[in-house]
Design an enzyme around this catalytic site. Sequence first.
Site, PDB file in Angstrom:
ATOM      1  CB  SER A 163     119.836  33.723  46.350  1.00  0.00           C
ATOM      2  OG  SER A 163     119.674  32.878  45.245  1.00  0.00           O
TER       3      SER A 163
ATOM      4  CE  LYS B 231     118.364  30.380  46.761  1.00  0.00           C
ATOM      5  NZ  LYS B 231     119.569  30.066  45.949  1.00  0.00           N
TER       6      LYS B 231
ATOM      7  CE1 TYR C 133     114.873  28.802  45.457  1.00  0.00           C
ATOM      8  CE2 TYR C 133     114.356  28.752  43.115  1.00  0.00           C
ATOM      9  CZ  TYR C 133     115.262  28.954  44.139  1.00  0.00           C
ATOM     10  OH  TYR C 133     116.551  29.329  43.850  1.00  0.00           O
TER      11      TYR C 133
ATOM     12  CE1 TYR D 221     124.021  30.278  46.300  1.00  0.00           C
ATOM     13  CE2 TYR D 221     124.636  32.450  45.491  1.00  0.00           C
ATOM     14  CZ  TYR D 221     123.691  31.589  45.977  1.00  0.00           C
ATOM     15  OH  TYR D 221     122.417  32.022  46.153  1.00  0.00           O
TER      16      TYR D 221
ATOM     17  CB  VAL E  52     120.964  36.396  40.325  1.00  0.00           C
ATOM     18  CG1 VAL E  52     121.989  35.303  40.371  1.00  0.00           C
ATOM     19  CG2 VAL E  52     119.559  35.866  40.426  1.00  0.00           C
TER      20      VAL E  52
END
Length: 321
Positions: A77, A80, A204, A256, A274
């Site tokens: 992530s 991103k 993605y 998050y 992760v």
Amino acid sequence: MTTPPFATGTDKTVPDLDLIVREIAEEMRARPDRGEVASYIPELARADPTAFGIAVADADGHVAVGGDADVPFSIQSISKVFTLTLALGKVGDRLWKRVGREPSGSAFNSIVQLEAENGIPRNPFINAGAIAVTDVILSGHQPKEVLGEILRFMRFLADDPSISMDDAVAASEQRTGFRNRSLANYMKAFDVLENPVDYTLGVYFHHCALAMSCRQLALAGRFLAHGGRNPATGLSVVSPERARRINAIMMTCGHYDGSGEFAYRVGLPGKSGVGGGILAIAPRKASIAVWSPGLDASGNSHLGRIALEMLTQRLGWSVFG
Ligand code: DON
């Protein structure tokens, strides 16, 4: 009080960044608490739970490193941040019609919020939001072209042509990414995605599978620490305002449902993955990458966060004064 500059080696009145970074790496290596390595993407479960790396790229082009700072890992992530940068470059503020910019307070792969909010993801860093951002980059192109663009962007930012995507990790997630497939199909039903779901997910999964070391990641993040500009080359990547805003989203949404805790403990914008990596930005000072594969309950690197907390405490770095 302003933070003193770094020691050049002999002056012991100012913090010695190289020493602090090496000490933190040694302390982290010795700790028994390591968190849980992610296994919902089977290929990620192969990561060595004892690994720990840290790299701090300062404004003068120096990179202080400790532990496994040159071992590539799956950035997941953290990618991103860079796809958000590309999407803003492509469509500017029109991006915010497709994705929000509020913290979600829920897990990175949560589905419930999407239904309540008409298929518009809360922010670009939860999985649904990042899939929508990927879809924006993909429009008008073939998946292969977009993956080439993302890879060239990462190599340019880190000034390192050896950066690559790990096809085994991408294929592993292609086979098992049922939750992401659900999120994407759900957004497609609301016309939030323009492209075929499989194309968007393919891009993605592949950008999540970028393999980078802490050193490469810290170098790639420099533009966010220095007003949108790479301090080594002087080349502008984004405007100062855009860099500030990407940092703001990292601060509020980058971890998050663990974003508040990260802000409280570390005090810097950060983005986790992760694979166990975290990119953190100390504005006007440094771009920092840490890696330890064991995760906490929110899916963020357990020792990575602790190492960043130690680093920022020892150096007095915080965006909160
Ligand atoms: O979509 C996924 O689930 C992964 N490719 C990335 C998730 C992730 O890294 C969450 N971060 N901590």
